[in-house]
Design an enzyme around this catalytic site. Structure first.
Site, PDB file in Angstrom:
ATOM      1  CB  THR C  14      -1.023  -0.175   1.127  1.00  8.83           C
ATOM      2  OG1 THR C  14      -0.052  -0.100   2.390  1.00  8.83           O
ATOM      3  CG2 THR C  14      -1.863  -1.082   1.202  1.00  8.83           C
ATOM      4  N   GLY C  15       2.162   1.031   0.308  1.00  7.94           N
ATOM      5  CA  GLY C  15       2.915   2.309   0.298  1.00  7.94           C
ATOM      6  C   GLY C  15       3.348   2.847  -1.093  1.00  7.94           C
ATOM      7  CB  THR C  16       5.620   5.623  -1.896  1.00  6.43           C
ATOM      8  OG1 THR C  16       4.930   6.520  -1.059  1.00  6.43           O
ATOM      9  CG2 THR C  16       5.783   6.545  -3.452  1.00  6.43           C
ATOM     10  CB  VAL C  17       8.360   1.382  -2.873  1.00  6.65           C
ATOM     11  CG1 VAL C  17       8.765   0.175  -3.682  1.00  6.65           C
ATOM     12  CG2 VAL C  17       9.104   2.634  -2.748  1.00  6.65           C
ATOM     13  CB  SER C  39       1.163  -2.019   8.252  1.00  4.95           C
ATOM     14  OG  SER C  39       0.104  -1.085   7.964  1.00  4.95           O
ATOM     15  CB  SER C  42      -3.618  -2.459   4.757  1.00  6.63           C
ATOM     16  OG  SER C  42      -3.186  -0.893   4.786  1.00  6.63           O
ATOM     17  CG  ASP C  89       8.664   2.282   5.580  1.00  6.70           C
ATOM     18  OD1 ASP C  89       8.998   2.565   4.575  1.00  6.70           O
ATOM     19  OD2 ASP C  89       7.807   2.727   6.271  1.00  6.70           O
ATOM     20  CB  CYS C 155      16.011   6.540  -5.165  1.00  6.85           C
ATOM     21  SG  CYS C 155      15.999   7.529  -3.841  1.00  6.85           S
ATOM     22  CG  HIS C 251      16.548  11.411  -7.135  1.00 10.93           C
ATOM     23  ND1 HIS C 251      15.349  12.089  -6.802  1.00 10.93           N
ATOM     24  CD2 HIS C 251      16.636  10.417  -6.191  1.00 10.93           C
ATOM     25  CE1 HIS C 251      15.143  11.460  -5.591  1.00 10.93           C
ATOM     26  NE2 HIS C 251      15.788  10.563  -5.058  1.00 10.93           N
ATOM     27  CG  ASN C 338      12.584   9.773  -7.168  1.00 15.63           C
ATOM     28  OD1 ASN C 338      12.226  10.519  -8.374  1.00 15.63           O
ATOM     29  ND2 ASN C 338      11.854   9.857  -6.288  1.00 15.63           N
TER      30      ASN C 338
END
Lengths: 361, 361, 361, 361
Positions: C14-17, C39, C42, C89, C155, C251, C338
């Site tokens: 569910t995160g950005t990555v 986590s 969710s 993470d 990144c 970047h 990135n």
């Protein structure tokens, strides 16, 4: 079966709108770029050299266009085109577009010059293609066989017309419309807005924009007389306040409106009409037509320009936050991609519709 | 002659609003910071350590405050203060503020909790300080001698109230008000709005904001009954649409309104009234009062947040583009500094007025 | 012929990555999303509900994923996967990733935890896939048949490795590398960087970033011993200064470097080597491999993040302004996406290479 | 006692640098604005009309300047001035500045034309005012009694010179300096950088900027011969990479450097020297001199342009993150306000120093 593609010319081909025309037309099923025109600074160069340092698109120059020579915008140079798309500024457009029409060319123009002209259709292709019905009258009045000028609307007007038209079709005349815009910097072309002016800032003024919204809306929501010779302005009262905001692409517009019909439709009815709205471009399966003309969002914080502007290649409009208005009947937020449906995509889709409807025969 | 300064406590001293309180009060002629309160994470630290990595002001922490210890927000800790400024979030404010009042403390609060309370004044100091007249009634109803709660308005409401009040005073009741806001990110505190959400974007939704503008405006434009015991809501109809834009400080608001009076005042009359408007804070020579409460701009593209938000230390509101509205009577653009007059400056100026008017005796 | 797709699990889905993994894997020729983990907040929801209000991609949630249930990241839940992609993470990664490996799962991780581990390959797929050769040793050392952990780089390191590797391959060891980064906000995830911190600002510090670039570069430019049991660090000296800038994605990195070889190669030789560089992923025709690994720009003002980051779906790196350095031998500008090659795309391409090279048998 | 103020002229008074001159000089203890000059478009207007729509400062036009007429930049018009500040672009500066000098006027110029001239001092007032010692030689060589040209440095060079000079003074010659800049948009003047180019973007190129940093640094760190007739360039090797970033004001620069002295000074020694650095402008109590010439930050994420650029009215430079460099000896981050100390403030402070040192007698 389409045997041959229409030969198209692009005027103002090196500018911001012109670059979008190039991208939309480089691989088009109905149209084939035949001639490119620009101002004297570019004349004599091939396209890729003419836009050197000014090509600001995230995709490269199409290979089949890169080496096309850029010509002066004269009738002589473009007379063998079937259609001409104009991304000219209003200055040069004022003389070049009518000259091209007079030479029996079909001109699809982004410029403001002929939008309110009594003989020229002003068409948001997702909404009022019926206005093409004036074209025979325009040709007759101009003494022409084939030539005409079709215009598409100002970018900020374009966004609101499809939902307003959908609601008018379903619930009868609108009474009052108040709209506040939050417009992207790309609407001003390149170099356009100085970073010094818009960085960390809002500029609550865009020259001529409010007047355009107010006047163009009345024309586009109006009807064409049954004999196809004149436009009848819709007597809706429109008030616009226009702001420039630090967003690259995508105009956000906050709309409140009232209907003439009392009681007004419910919010659920309004949403249903917007969601089910289908335009002629879709029915005709026009190449650039979106699968859904009006995308209705149920999330409380959408549409947003960065997240929604590129949906369906920017060819639709988005409506969100449809809710009751304490002052009028309903309020909602509109988002449209000002460089796509708000500019070049409208011209191209107009031409696709005109082709399908036989106006290019 | 002011012999001694009032001893003030600041609740929520480490937050965004709290930091502004610190800057406004560190060298104030009437007030002297006596106690600082914050949440448990900060308790036991001196101020400069409590805000380490969170002090986001362009000026440094005032030297005379840097080493003040941060306390828990209990009555016990603050009972020897004369005044308490609260920058608490609505969660802790819901219990702490009434507890402080009950302990006979004068609370000037930025929180939303008591804004619509029937006994609490909701005051934009540039406009409706007459609402302080409810304070004796509040004290009596609460069985108190000195304690009370005064609130100031939501930042986006604050901006529009001075011009609306000025026009109502001059031309009688307003009928309808439609407002669309373009609000700065600082309005959401720190860390507040993620850069991911607002970068190159507009978010057309701020939770609870539209309802606040609609309800607070009716209370503040309303009057206090002659016996000072109740507020009479003004029957103006207000519709708000709220947007977050990528601007650091300064809320821009596009307003259209109609008067009950027919015919309505002319645009020149409206401008003149706005330009000549003087508020009680100015007459009382309150320390934080601006020299001009409403700055009227004649340039066609002003006010702008980046250029105008810091004028008069952010203590005034700006009005520009005053012009006829095709739908209502008049439309204009308002700019206010949401972290100054829209937050801490309002609380402090309210206390200055209350002091001058004898409510702190 | 590929008969069956590998069943993949996505941790931190569910995160950005994780969201990028979903987009890359939803229609992948080799991989099929089988399980999603996140986590506890969710767990128990279907994917579209778990990311409600947090899906920040410009395309919608893939339809075939929207209703997949989100599971707790336990071995039990994922044991029937062939591969697991981890967007966790570093906190949860520290226990979950080794537990998954121990359960004979192949883990492709974005987390920093095992990047410098002596048994784990740290691979930028455009550059040092030869490091996968350690995998048999890792499995043996861990007493495993199939399980392993593969990591991809930070990144900002990812962007510079392909050009550094290309130059090292062609001209021998590098001596010194100085790099200054201008990193996009998306590198910090969501909500990540507060708009309050980065709006109209540069933050000249990203926690741990400089150390990562310095250490990861030495590992990745180093070689694997001939028996495949240990990495030999390349003795290049690297100095990094890292800045966050108000850019959404992409970047930018300014690099100056010297070669051990004297005299150093000419600028033309450097450009030619960069332009002709081909990586193993291309040769293997890995699905995510770019057509060109390093795009060399000749325009004096490119690459630019907004214009170049989405080229080749963000799977390549861009190099521009290759020129002599008065202090070192050569200097140039690198741009990499990135969130694509700098994160999820690297993991997926690593798995594609590992699959083609037989490490997933 | 200062009996009379010097009469000053401002050339290029309507431009970005010129507007800053106006603000700095409107209430100056030593100087009094006597004449304003600009290009033909402004000639004949009073100042406030000449800058209409182009005055982009957050404070208004000083009342005592608003009605000053704008003149053509001819010797005739300015001959009764004691000093002339030039904010001219390099085009007009190339002829106007030497003509003014020839007419015995003292010219303090921001333009690049004479920065590397063998007779003209190039002075960052916080660092190398000793270069004014060439002025008698310049006058003699030009056959003049009073006239001269003094230049101040390019904005990005200005930021790094004070720390480099401080370190050179304390520890002897520097060997190598590598600097990467992140420059604000205001450095390009108005309209300057198009929002279309810099919005959500980095442009890794500023025309001529890298060459300026490399050449100007060698001149300014160099010494004046003992007979005051020639500059000896410092043989330090400098490599610069320049980037434009979306920040309004404030140039951030990442510097790595090595000393000739082995072993090099420790990081603590470097910090101490920077912190204790005092310049001549401070000793002379020049009106525009900052209380602290170099502000050294200990927080790990400072300096930042938005938070630090206005400290001491932008007249100082900031240094932060002083730490060991793996490649060189030390690395750090510099921030300077490019529109203040990087432009107009330097010119004015140079004139203040020259006045105090007797060069204006």
């Amino acid at each position: 079966m389409q045997l041959t593609k229409q030969k198209v010319g692009v005027l103002g081909a090196t500018g911001t709108v012109g670059q979008r025309f190039i991208l939309l037309l480089a691989q088009h099923p109905n149209f084939k770029i035949h001639k490119l025109g620009a101002s004297s600074a570019s004349v004599g160069k091939v396209y890729k050299d003419a836009v050197k340092g000014r090509w600001k698109q995230v995709v490269g120059i199409p290979e089949n266009i890169a080496s096309v020579p850029v010509l002066e915008c004269t009738v002589e140079n473009f007379k063998d085109c079937d259609i001409v798309f104009s991304g000219l500024d209003s200055g040069p457009a004022s003389t070049i577009e009518p000259a091209f029409r007079k030479a029996e060319l079909r001109v699809f123009s982004n410029a403001k010059n002929f939008r309110l002209d009594e003989q020229c259709p002003l068409v948001v292709p997702l909404a009022n293609d019926s206005h093409f019905g004036i074209l025979p009258h325009q040709q007759k009045a101009q003494g022409l066989q084939k030539g005409f000028i079709v215009t598409n609307a100002n970018c900020s007007t374009t966004g609101i017309i499809p939902p307003l038209k959908a609601l008018q079709d379903a619930f009868g005349s609108l009474d009052k419309v108040v709209v506040t815009t939050l417009q992207a910097v790309s609407g001003a072309g390149y170099p356009g807005v100085s970073s010094f002016d818009i960085h960390d800032n809002v500029v609550p003024y865009i020259s001529g924009e409010e007047e355009k919204i107010e006047a163009e809306t009345m024309k586009m929501l109006g009807s064409l007389s049954s004999d196809g010779t004149q436009f009848q302005k819709e007597p809706v009262t429109v008030s616009a306040q226009c702001n420039r905001v630090p967003v690259l692409d995508g105009h956000t517009e906050c709309v409140s409106l009232s209907f003439k019909q009392r009681p007004p439709p419910s919010i659920d009815q309004v949403k249903e009409v917007l969601r089910n709205y289908t335009c002629e471009a879709q029915k005709l399966k026009a190449h650039s037509a979106p699968a859904q003309a009006i995308v209705v969002h149920e999330e409380e914080d959408r549409p947003q320009p960065r997240l929604d502007r590129d949906h369906q290649n920017g060819a639709c409009v988005h409506v969100g936050r449809v809710r009751k208005c304490p002052v009028f009947d309903v309020k909602f937020v509109v988002l449209s991609n000002n460089v796509m449906i708000g500019a070049a995509t409208s011209s191209v889709m107009n031409a696709e519709i005109a082709l399908a409807q036989g106006y290019l025969n």
